[in-house]
Design a protein around this motif. Structure first.
Motif, PDB file in Angstrom:
ATOM      1  N   ARG A 110      39.818  42.778 -49.579  1.00  0.00           N
ATOM      2  CA  ARG A 110      38.810  43.787 -48.762  1.00  0.00           C
ATOM      3  C   ARG A 110      37.725  43.314 -48.036  1.00  0.00           C
ATOM      4  N   ASP A 111      37.419  42.063 -48.064  1.00  0.00           N
ATOM      5  CA  ASP A 111      36.446  41.569 -47.388  1.00  0.00           C
ATOM      6  C   ASP A 111      36.580  40.966 -45.935  1.00  0.00           C
ATOM      7  N   THR A 112      37.799  41.645 -45.619  1.00  0.00           N
ATOM      8  CA  THR A 112      38.177  40.929 -44.257  1.00  0.00           C
ATOM      9  C   THR A 112      37.251  41.245 -43.204  1.00  0.00           C
ATOM     10  N   SER A 113      36.554  42.358 -43.149  1.00  0.00           N
ATOM     11  CA  SER A 113      35.596  42.643 -42.082  1.00  0.00           C
ATOM     12  C   SER A 113      34.369  41.581 -42.119  1.00  0.00           C
ATOM     13  N   LYS A 114      34.012  41.217 -43.332  1.00  0.00           N
ATOM     14  CA  LYS A 114      32.862  40.329 -43.624  1.00  0.00           C
ATOM     15  C   LYS A 114      33.376  38.876 -43.204  1.00  0.00           C
TER      16      LYS A 114
ATOM     17  N   HIS B  77      38.777  41.148 -39.543  1.00  0.00           N
ATOM     18  CA  HIS B  77      39.340  42.598 -39.255  1.00  0.00           C
ATOM     19  C   HIS B  77      39.837  42.795 -37.887  1.00  0.00           C
ATOM     20  N   ASP B  78      39.263  42.181 -36.827  1.00  0.00           N
ATOM     21  CA  ASP B  78      40.045  42.614 -35.480  1.00  0.00           C
ATOM     22  C   ASP B  78      41.249  41.847 -35.415  1.00  0.00           C
ATOM     23  N   LEU B  79      41.416  40.614 -35.964  1.00  0.00           N
ATOM     24  CA  LEU B  79      42.706  39.892 -36.091  1.00  0.00           C
ATOM     25  C   LEU B  79      43.559  40.791 -36.662  1.00  0.00           C
TER      26      LEU B  79
ATOM     27  N   GLU C  35      53.213  34.619 -34.374  1.00  0.00           N
ATOM     28  CA  GLU C  35      51.701  34.090 -34.561  1.00  0.00           C
ATOM     29  C   GLU C  35      50.807  35.451 -33.834  1.00  0.00           C
ATOM     30  N   PRO C  36      49.578  35.391 -34.286  1.00  0.00           N
ATOM     31  CA  PRO C  36      48.560  36.443 -33.784  1.00  0.00           C
ATOM     32  C   PRO C  36      48.736  36.791 -32.377  1.00  0.00           C
TER      33      PRO C  36
END
Length: 454
Positions: free
Chosen positions: A27-31, A35-37, A217-218
């Motif tokens: 859940r903490d991806t934005s922190k 999140h953008d990735l 890969e991203p």
């Protein structure tokens, strides 16, 4: 505006059983700045089948797309907003795409939490990097120690002529009849064809657990979104670890016609096999395509011999227009790999014995400064020249299809490459042949070079 759908789905194939601590980290991806990735990679998966190979265009088309991790007592759900409608059937997300979406989230968060920010992995050393690649693959469930060697890595262009695509299917079919599995970069074209052919052959052989591994890969996943046949998807953190994963996992390599991305993969592979420590390494490598691709491989062969020396030809075979022979030789080669690893008590599922120099592991950021300072001359060991040529081609790939590379070219103009005169001439001829054959962009689109030779 394209049709979009907003929905909430459960993970599939990964992340179904999580601890409370793991849920909180997801859940903490934005922190964590992820999140953008996650958003870019998730959109690529949801856009599978989209005809564009331009990640910047994709992000601009679906500029209002978003993804959010929602916590529940029993785990998590993924909320997607304004997702491409083709990812759904009657309002429900296609199961294969749900599985790929879960794999993307698993790998991005695992790499960030357990690899990049964990003291037990020293990514500045060869041993630490190889260990990290191993753990990412193990977390994804791709390492299967109970199976005999069977993985054929297939490389080639994501935008190829129909004749070449049909040929990749024929090769995949004959590999599948010989009970071999397929691993590719997971996208369309030469990455999809071998899987499609092998899938039919596995059905004929009543093989229920055929493997169709996709490693991405991203930076590249938007240009080469996972095709529907991929049943094991892994997203490595960068191109260097992606390439190492191919080499460590694979038991044999087949190269189909492609463009600069394929040339990058060839130089990476041969640079490693030419390292003195790998002189006795068993790794069957075949370059192949239909009769119409004979000139393509002739040019590749000539460039490799000029830059890396005559000894490079001992590391690969060129077989034109003979899918059955390709599969037969590859089956023999993988049987030899099996015997070699058994004799040396090596693992079947991960090639620990292979030496990969730091030049091939260090992350290369293709900035204008980095591209301009590459040492493109023959007054250096051949495996070091191969590493620098690999970086040059990697930068051109970034300028062609990766969002960051495209933005850099728009801001500062083409990359400049400096090389000794004869090498420059041969490099110019090779790249020019890719452009003339339409291997830089899909047919019907003019190619604006993202590089210039100085």
């Amino acid at each position: 505006m394209p049709d979009t759908i907003s929905s909430t789905v459960s993970p599939l194939g990964s992340l179904e059983v999580l601890s409370q601590h793991e849920v909180n980290r997801l859940r903490d991806t934005s922190k964590a700045g992820l999140h953008d990735l996650l958003r870019r990679c998730a959109l690529a998966v949801l856009s599978s089948g989209n005809m564009t190979d331009d990640s910047l265009v994709l992000m601009e088309t679906y500029h209002d797309f978003d993804i959010e991790v929602i916590q529940q007592d029993r785990g998590i759900r993924l909320k997607v907003t304004n997702a491409p409608a083709e990812a759904f059937v009657d309002g429900k997300m296609i199961r294969g795409i749900r599985g790929h979406l879960s794999s993307v989230l698993r790998d991005i968060v695992y790499v960030y939490n357990e690899i990049q920010h964990h003291s037990r992995f020293d990514l500045t050393t060869a041993e630490g990097t190889t260990n990290a690649v191993f753990h990412i693959l193990r977390k994804a469930g791709t390492l299967k120690p109970g199976r005999d060697p069977s993985i054929v890595v297939c490389w080639g262009g994501h935008s190829i002529a129909r004749e070449e695509y049909e040929y990749t299917k024929d090769v995949g079919y004959h590999l599948g009849l010989r009970e071999l599995d397929i691993c590719t970069g997971c996208g369309p074209g030469a990455m999809k064809g071998p899987m499609k052919g092998a899938n039919l052959a596995h059905a004929k052989q009543r093989i229920q657990d055929g493997r169709y591994l996709g490693i991405s890969e991203p930076g590249i996943i938007a240009a080469e979104a996972p095709n529907p046949l991929v049943n094991e998807l892994v997203v490595m953190p960068d191109i260097e670890k992606r390439l190492e994963a191919f080499i460590r996992l694979g038991h044999g390599i087949i190269v189909f016609p492609g463009g600069v991305g394929t040339a990058e993969e060839i130089l990476y592979l041969l640079g490693i096999l030419l390292h003195p420590d790998n002189a006795n390494m068993r790794m069957p490598v075949i370059f192949t395509g239909p009769a119409s691709a004979s000139d393509y491989f002739k040019r590749i062969d000539e460039f490799l011999v000029y830059t890396l020396g005559e000894q490079v030809r001992s590391k690969y075979r060129i077989i034109v227009d003979d899918p059955t022979e390709v599969a037969r030789i590859m089956r023999e080669g993988i049987d030899d790999v099996t015997n070699f690893r058994r004799e040396h008590q090596d693992a079947y599922h991960y090639n620990w014995r292979l030496t990969i120099a730091r030049d091939f592991q260090e992350t290369f950021e293709p900035t204008h400064e980095a591209m301009g300072s590459l040492a493109l001359h023959r007054n250096q060991p051949v495996h070091e020249l191969a590493a620098n040529l690999r970086r040059a081609f990697s930068g051109i790939v970034a300028g062609n299809v990766k969002e960051n590379g495209i933005r850099a070219i728009e801001a500062k103009g083409p990359f400049s490459l400096h090389a000794e005169p004869e090498l420059m001439r041969r490099l110019d001829e090779l790249l020019g042949s890719f452009v003339a054959q339409g291997r830089m962009k899909p047919p019907g689109r003019d190619y604006e070079p993202c590089y210039r030779l100085v």
